[in-house]
Design an enzyme around this catalytic site. Structure first.
Site, PDB file in Angstrom:
ATOM      1  CG  HIS A 141     -44.530  13.649  17.499  1.00 22.51           C
ATOM      2  ND1 HIS A 141     -43.856  13.447  18.682  1.00 22.51           N
ATOM      3  CD2 HIS A 141     -44.131  12.649  16.680  1.00 22.51           C
ATOM      4  CE1 HIS A 141     -43.083  12.382  18.582  1.00 22.51           C
ATOM      5  NE2 HIS A 141     -43.236  11.870  17.382  1.00 22.51           N
ATOM      6  CG  ASP A 146     -42.609  16.654  16.256  1.00 26.68           C
ATOM      7  OD1 ASP A 146     -42.577  17.266  17.351  1.00 26.68           O
ATOM      8  OD2 ASP A 146     -43.345  17.029  15.314  1.00 26.68           O
ATOM      9  CE1 TYR A 350     -43.154  12.000  33.624  1.00 27.84           C
ATOM     10  CE2 TYR A 350     -45.001  11.090  34.854  1.00 27.84           C
ATOM     11  CZ  TYR A 350     -44.281  11.187  33.688  1.00 27.84           C
ATOM     12  OH  TYR A 350     -44.669  10.480  32.586  1.00 27.84           O
ATOM     13  CD  GLU A 425     -40.933  22.746  10.351  1.00 26.18           C
ATOM     14  OE1 GLU A 425     -40.784  23.479   9.339  1.00 26.18           O
ATOM     15  OE2 GLU A 425     -41.373  21.586  10.297  1.00 26.18           O
TER      16      GLU A 425
END
Ligand code: NI
Length: 446
Positions: A141, A146, A350, A425
């Site tokens: 990842h 994630d 894209y 995080e």
């Protein structure tokens, strides 16, 4: 929240007599934001655990079986209506509010990892390998998906706990294959990623009124979010040009048609689309030929030459115009020498990520309210993101969640797709608050 940030909880009350009740409106606003802050803080340890679990078990594009199951089990546990196998391995779930309301607001996360060998040294670093176009390849990842998945799982739990407080529906879209494919499909034109989700009805039943998504990145700093109104991220289109002439001896070019000479002129001609034809003050454009193949020895003029290229654009009208000009330029130059040409744009396409003005005007005050005024206008991003496919179908707003890892800055952190990529995080709590607040704000606009 800053005075006068004008989020929609204010606007909703405004419709019911805002001028006479400014104080009350602001209090309602503050209460919701405070509640989201408390809920996100409580959710953070769970988001961290999900993120680390997903990080240790990354899955390549189109192979997100374990991740999808983790997501679907969680959403079912929250009492949601869950649809799996959408657009391949995607998951779509509906959360209906307890109050009356018809609006449907979608929140999207992408779930796939990349063929990258992790070198972060994190205790939950990936040791996984998987088949990537038929070869066993290390998987990581390395783009923060994630985190995106864990954040949206957290948002689902936060909003499920608040369902009695809003009307309308929140649609959770967990999408596979944002990064492309990991195997050759039977049909090369078959859609993947966002296009496959849309083709499989992710935006229908009930029809989505607006969609929001985010991306983790090393900048801006933790606690901030980055955005642009209008063009934000590049569109990327792959194309192939096949020039067909007529093979002859290198000493007698007049007996044939030389596709190599025609190709050289086409390459130069394509650059004049950018430098002479398109209004670059509107939006930048890049045309690149990255591969050219033709011939096998010095004294044979071959029959054909094949070229592969990419087009990068930041505006949908410019994109469509540039694609037409690439075809016209190649055809006209080839015709001048008697060669013929086939131009095809590949299915790996894209569109540019463009945040529409009306929705952005509603979203930015919410982001500022959540971050205490730290919603920052960022420079154009030359990478691409298939969130843009949703934006072509419904109003959609995309933003960057700043998260350089602890001890690093935006300047020193490893970029997305690096084997050293990581993120702080703690930013997941900000992301969860932002997505929740954007959804609640839109639902209040009945
Ligand atoms: Ni990404």
């Amino acid at each position: 929240m800053r005075a006068g940030s004008g989020s929609c909880w204010l606007a909703a009350v405004a419709a019911a007599g805002f001028l006479s009740s400014v104080g009350a409106a602001r209090a309602a606003d503050e209460t919701t934001l405070k509640q989201l802050e408390t809920r996100a803080a409580a959710e953070l340890p769970k988001m961290v655990a999900w993120r680390r679990d997903i990080h240790a078990h990354p899955e390549l594009s189109g192979q997100e079986v374990r991740t999808a199951k983790l997501v679907a089990d969680h959403l079912r546990g929250l009492g949601m209506e869950v649809r799996t196998g959408v657009g391949g391995t995607g998951v779509v779930a509906l959360l209906k509010g307890g109050k009356p309301g018809n609006r449907v607001i979608a929140l999207r996360a992408d779930m796939d990892a990349l063929p990258v060998q992790e070198r972060t040294g994190l205790p939950f670093a990936s040791k996984v390998t998987a088949r990537n176009f038929g070869k066993d390849t290390p998987v990581m990842h390395a783009c923060g998906h994630d985190g995106h998945t864990a954040i949206l799982m957290g948002v689902a739990e936060m909003l499920a706990g608040m369902r009695s407080e809003f009307g309308g529906t929140v649609k959770f879209i967990f999408q596979p294959a944002e990064e492309g494919r990991s195997e050759h499909p039977a049909d090369p034109n078959a859609p993947f990623g966002a296009k496959a989700m849309i083709a499989d009805g992710a935006l229908d039943k009930p029809k989505v009124d607006a969609i929001f998504g985010l991306h983790l990145a090393p900048g801006p700093s933790v606690g901030s979010v980055g955005y642009r109104v209008g063009s934000m991220m590049a569109g990327a289109d792959g194309f192939r040009i096949k020039v067909t002439g007529r093979q002859t001896h290198g000493s007698r070019p007049w007996d044939g048609v030389d596709p190599i000479a025609a190709s050289a002129q086409i390459i130069n001609g394509l650059q004049t689309i950018v430098s002479r034809q398109l209004n670059i003050s509107k939006a930048p454009v890049v045309v690149t030929i990255g591969a050219i193949n033709g011939g096998n020895r010095e004294n044979i003029i071959p029959d054909t030459v094949e070229m592969l290229g990419t087009l990068r654009t930041f505006d949908n009208a410019v994109r469509n115009d540039a694609k037409k000009r690439i075809t016209l330029t190649a055809q006209s130059i080839a015709a001048a020498s008697g060669a013929t040409v086939e131009v095809s744009f590949t299915s790996v396409a894209y569109p540019p990520t463009v945040n529409p003005h009306p929705l952005s005007a509603q979203a930015v005050p919410v982001l500022n309210a959540v971050t205490g005024g730290k919603a920052i206008v960022i420079p154009l991003v030359s990478g691409s993101e298939d969130f843009s496919d949703y934006q072509l179908a419904v109003p959609g707003f995309f933003f960057i969640l700043g998260a350089p890892p602890k001890g690093k800055t935006t300047a020193t952190a490893a970029p997305n797709h690096s084997p050293l990529f990581d993120f702080d995080e703690d930013a997941m709590a900000i992301g969860a608050r932002a997505l929740s607040a954007l959804a609640l704000d839109q639902l209040a606009r009945q």
